[in-house]
Design an enzyme around this catalytic site. Structure first.
Site, PDB file in Angstrom:
ATOM      1  N   ALA A  33      -2.591  -0.307   6.539  1.00 54.56           N
ATOM      2  CA  ALA A  33      -2.565   0.850   5.636  1.00 54.56           C
ATOM      3  C   ALA A  33      -1.964   2.129   6.214  1.00 54.56           C
ATOM      4  O   ALA A  33      -1.436   2.949   5.457  1.00 54.56           O
ATOM      5  CB  ALA A  33      -3.990   1.146   5.165  1.00 54.56           C
ATOM      6  N   CYS A  65       9.988  -3.241   5.158  1.00 54.62           N
ATOM      7  CA  CYS A  65      11.128  -2.332   5.023  1.00 54.62           C
ATOM      8  C   CYS A  65      12.275  -2.860   5.874  1.00 54.62           C
ATOM      9  O   CYS A  65      12.879  -2.128   6.647  1.00 54.62           O
ATOM     10  CB  CYS A  65      10.749  -0.902   5.389  1.00 54.62           C
ATOM     11  SG  CYS A  65      10.041  -0.714   7.029  1.00 54.62           S
ATOM     12  N   ASP A 110       1.777  -4.762   3.646  1.00 57.63           N
ATOM     13  CA  ASP A 110       3.036  -4.111   3.998  1.00 57.63           C
ATOM     14  C   ASP A 110       3.180  -4.354   5.497  1.00 57.63           C
ATOM     15  O   ASP A 110       2.664  -3.598   6.316  1.00 57.63           O
ATOM     16  CB  ASP A 110       2.949  -2.613   3.661  1.00 57.63           C
ATOM     17  CG  ASP A 110       4.300  -1.929   3.770  1.00 57.63           C
ATOM     18  OD1 ASP A 110       5.324  -2.572   3.486  1.00 57.63           O
ATOM     19  OD2 ASP A 110       4.333  -0.741   4.141  1.00 57.63           O
TER      20      ASP A 110
END
Lengths: 152, 302
Positions: free
Chosen positions: B113, B231, B178
């Site tokens: 996070a 990313c 993520d």
């Protein structure tokens, strides 16, 4: 492990916030007051995941030592619920306050606030927490939040 | 921008317009922010910024997301108060891809996070209801996570400090992974990424991501939804990981719909490895398509 604050502490915090700032206790209805250690009180979710590696739940709303000190982030979030002990600063002074300066304030600015912790506001915005004594406003913005304002 | 030859060779094969893609990596992405709906409305922010003379433009794909050519938005009172959150546009995509699921979710996990951009966005979408567990392995990065949670008034959050691979058994309605990655997609702001770039680094990340993706999926309740994102452009860390998940778990890849945002489909073959055909439902975000950083996301249900 995150535990709820003892009921006596919860009552004490709610009572103080109502007495000093006029904050109604219903703002806490959907949340829990949790013990964050070192006197910190957190306002957070009612249902949490029990775990030995939990760090905190919600946001710090106050710290209790000899007195109850409300946090700047609590004031910023609930400023519309605060009805008294508000020091209203003008454009010139608010920049200094956000930078972290202590200030001398006028009676108009203190607006009959009594000695103790106050909400420092600008226009309709709750900016943070200060301590008022003898027309001196001590800056209690956390150092990590202080900054220079270019647009306000 | 000097890019490694191998980097150019790899992505020339899969990007629609290599010239525009490589050129975009040398330019900074526009300054962007999200209105924090816990503390402000779009109308309030638009009015305030107009009074400052700062031009802002709402994106066509997310009503709360704005771009500005003015680099000084960090010096506004609204930033100080947490009414806006400065965030790269592409990183706003994962919560947006499950916006409807979040509105009815009670128990959400953000497994990696820090620094909290996603967590605070999730919290705002959930209108501060339910619970968002914001976890990160790195205790130092948790300071930034806590700072941002407090600044945005994200009351429905709790922070934990587990290695994501060992996160304890639980069942979440929505899980976000993520994943730590080679960060190729952030070259527009971090030019040094290209000087550190290597295929070895990519493979190292992929190994960790495989462990994380299985754990993240195992933490979903039946019927729950997971968003896997990175990313990076590297298929080994993107489609390769989603493919690994469907090979090892009963995971169903779902189509993502974000109207007015331009995605490319996931690729189904890389370096002679063929992926599950459903991997094409994943989304590649190339910087030159929406003037964002590079990104990848996949939506998976259990």
């Amino acid at each position: 492990m995150i535990d709820n604050c003892p009921q006596a502490t919860q009552d004490k915090v709610k009572e103080y916030l109502f007495e000093r700032f006029g904050i109604s206790a219903d703002i806490f209805d959907n949340f829990a007051l949790n013990d964050g250690g070192k006197g910190r009180v957190y306002l957070g979710p009612k249902a949490i995941m029990p775990s030995h590696k939990s760090i905190c739940a919600g946001i710090t709303i106050a710290r209790i030592s000899s007195a109850i000190k409300p946090s700047t982030i609590f004031f910023q979030l609930f400023n519309k619920n605060i009805t008294k002990n508000i020091v209203r600063l003008d454009r010139e002074k608010i920049v200094k306050f956000v930078k972290g300066e202590d200030l001398e304030v006028t009676e108009t600015e203190t607006n009959q606030s009594s000695e103790g912790y106050v909400l420092v506001s600008y226009s309709d915005f709750g900016i943070g927490c200060g301590f008022l004594k003898d027309n001196q406003l001590k800056n209690l913005l956390p150092k990590s939040k202080r900054m220079g304002l270019d647009f306000y | 921008m000097d890019l490694p030859d191998k980097f150019i060779e790899r992505y020339s094969k899969i990007v629609d317009n290599p010239e525009r893609f490589f050129a975009s990596l040398g330019n900074l992405a526009p300054k962007s922010f999200r209105v924090n709906t816990i503390k402000a409305t779009n109308a309030e922010i638009e009015e305030r910024f107009e009074s400052y003379g700062i031009e802002i433009k709402k994106t066509a794909w997310y009503p709360e997301a704005y771009v500005s050519s003015n680099p000084d938005i960090g010096g506004t009172l609204e930033h100080f108060l947490g009414k806006i959150y400065i965030q790269e546009l592409a990183s706003m995509l994962p919560p947006l891809a499950v916006k409807e699921e979040l509105k009815s979710a009670n128990f959400v996990l953000d497994l990696c996070a820090a620094p909290g951009s996603k967590t605070t966005q999730i919290s705002a979408i959930m209108d501060n209801k339910g619970l968002v567990v914001a976890n990160d392995i790195n205790y130092d990065r948790i300071k930034a996570l806590k700072f941002n949670i407090e600044k945005t008034g994200s009351l429905n959050t709790m922070i934990s400090n587990f290695d994501g691979r060992k996160f304890p058994d639980n069942q979440f309605d929505v899980v976000f992974l993520d994943a730590p990655c080679s960060s190729e997609g952030t070259m527009r702001k971090s030019f040094d990424i290209s000087s550190r770039w290597s295929e070895k680094m990519i493979n190292g990340h992929a190994s960790l991501q495989k462990q994380l993706v299985l754990r993240a999926f195992d933490l979903l309740s039946p019927g729950g939804t997971m968003i896997y994102s990175t990313c990076t452009f590297a298929p080994e860390e993107d489609e390769g990981i989603v493919n690994y998940l469907v090979q090892n778990r009963e995971a169903k890849i779902e189509k993502i719909s974000i109207p007015n945002f331009v995605f490319d489909s996931g690729i189904v073959e890389w370096n002679e490895q063929k992926f599950d055909s459903d991997v094409k439902k994943a989304c590649r975000v190339w910087p030159h398509h929406n003037d964002t950083e590079g990104f990848f996301l996949a939506k998976v249900t259990k």
